[in-house]
Write an enzyme that holds these catalytic residues in place. Structure first.
Site, PDB file in Angstrom:
ATOM      1  N   HIS A 147      59.065  37.212  99.464  1.00 38.07           N
ATOM      2  CA  HIS A 147      59.356  36.179  98.644  1.00 38.07           C
ATOM      3  C   HIS A 147      60.943  36.417  98.700  1.00 38.07           C
ATOM      4  CE1 HIS A 147      55.547  36.019  96.901  1.00 38.07           C
ATOM      5  NE2 HIS A 147      56.035  34.945  96.267  1.00 38.07           N
ATOM      6  N   LYS A 151      63.647  37.477  93.446  1.00 35.31           N
ATOM      7  CA  LYS A 151      62.402  37.639  92.629  1.00 35.31           C
ATOM      8  C   LYS A 151      61.938  39.084  92.268  1.00 35.31           C
ATOM      9  CE  LYS A 151      57.252  36.826  93.195  1.00 35.31           C
ATOM     10  NZ  LYS A 151      57.163  36.181  91.751  1.00 35.31           N
TER      11      LYS A 151
END
Length: 236
Positions: A147, A151
């Site tokens: 990600h 995140k």
């Protein structure tokens, strides 16, 4: 011709809520009943049938609520759906165990669906992972998720959901997490045996897929019998 399904969007001022409002036009079977958000967000919902949280009980009739809010707001919208006997779709994260218990109890009265990821592709991947784990007994199972750098949680909720699917099939998954650039989301599930391996991969390149999946779920959950549904139950 059937009347459009009336949708209440709860958490409408957030990023997902705003995306849902934008993409509603792609769904002729759906119509917006109300956009619910904190009063301070009213200016961001111009042109929408707006209802602040304080007036949740005053919201007009609706057939299904889509909730992408915060845990502090979750209880109110679930209670409203139970009171009005309407379907409930939620992607709100960070729920306490007691809230999950209340959600399960509500499924006796109304159709409910909670998912960590509303990608239709991930729903298919979850099914494939469970089937592979059940068939490939004794193979190593590894889940690698990637990600964007902003995140914070790791492994991702989706990785844990895929791991649970692998566990149901009898595998014991291991996890690895990567944070790099602006990656929207990538999940690789690898099964490795002697001399061979299988890789199941899902890549998200646009966050709109999550809103489209939630709208897909809402359209198919409204009017169903009470119960706790999974996104994969609503793919057909």
């Amino acid at each position: 011709m059937n009347a459009p399904i009336r949708v209440l969007i709860h958490g409408a001022s957030g990023r997902m809520g705003q995306t849902l409002l934008r993409l509603m036009a792609e769904q002729p079977s759906l119509t917006l009943a109300a956009a619910v958000a904190p009063p301070v967000a009213e200016t961001g919902l111009l042109g929408q049938p707006f209802h602040p949280v304080a007036e949740l009980d005053a919201a007009p009739d609706f057939d299904v609520a889509i909730d992408f809010s915060l845990p502090v707001a979750f209880d109110g919208i679930l209670a409203l759906c139970a009171k009005r006997r309407t379907a409930f779709v939620s992607g709100t994260t960070g729920l306490a165990s007691q809230q999950r218990a209340v959600l399960q109890a509500a499924s006796v009265q109304i159709p409910v669906l909670w998912a960590s990821n509303f990608s239709l592709g991930v729903a298919v991947l979850e099914d494939l992972v469970e089937r592979a784990a059940r068939t490939l007994s004794g193979w190593d199972c590894d889940i690698v998720e990637s990600h964007h750098t902003r995140k914070l949680d790791a492994p991702s909720g989706t990785a844990l959901t895929l791991g649970a699917a692998a566990g149901r099939g009898g595998a014991d998954p291991r996890y690895a997490s990567l944070r790099a650039g602006d990656i929207v989301g990538e999940h690789l599930v690898q099964f490795a045996g002697q001399g061979e391996r299988i890789e199941l991969i899902h890549r998200a390149t646009n966050r709109d897929i999550f809103a489209r999946g939630a709208l897909h779920a809402a359209a198919r959950l409204a009017g169903r019998d009470p119960g706790a549904y999974r996104l994969r139950d609503l793919l057909d």
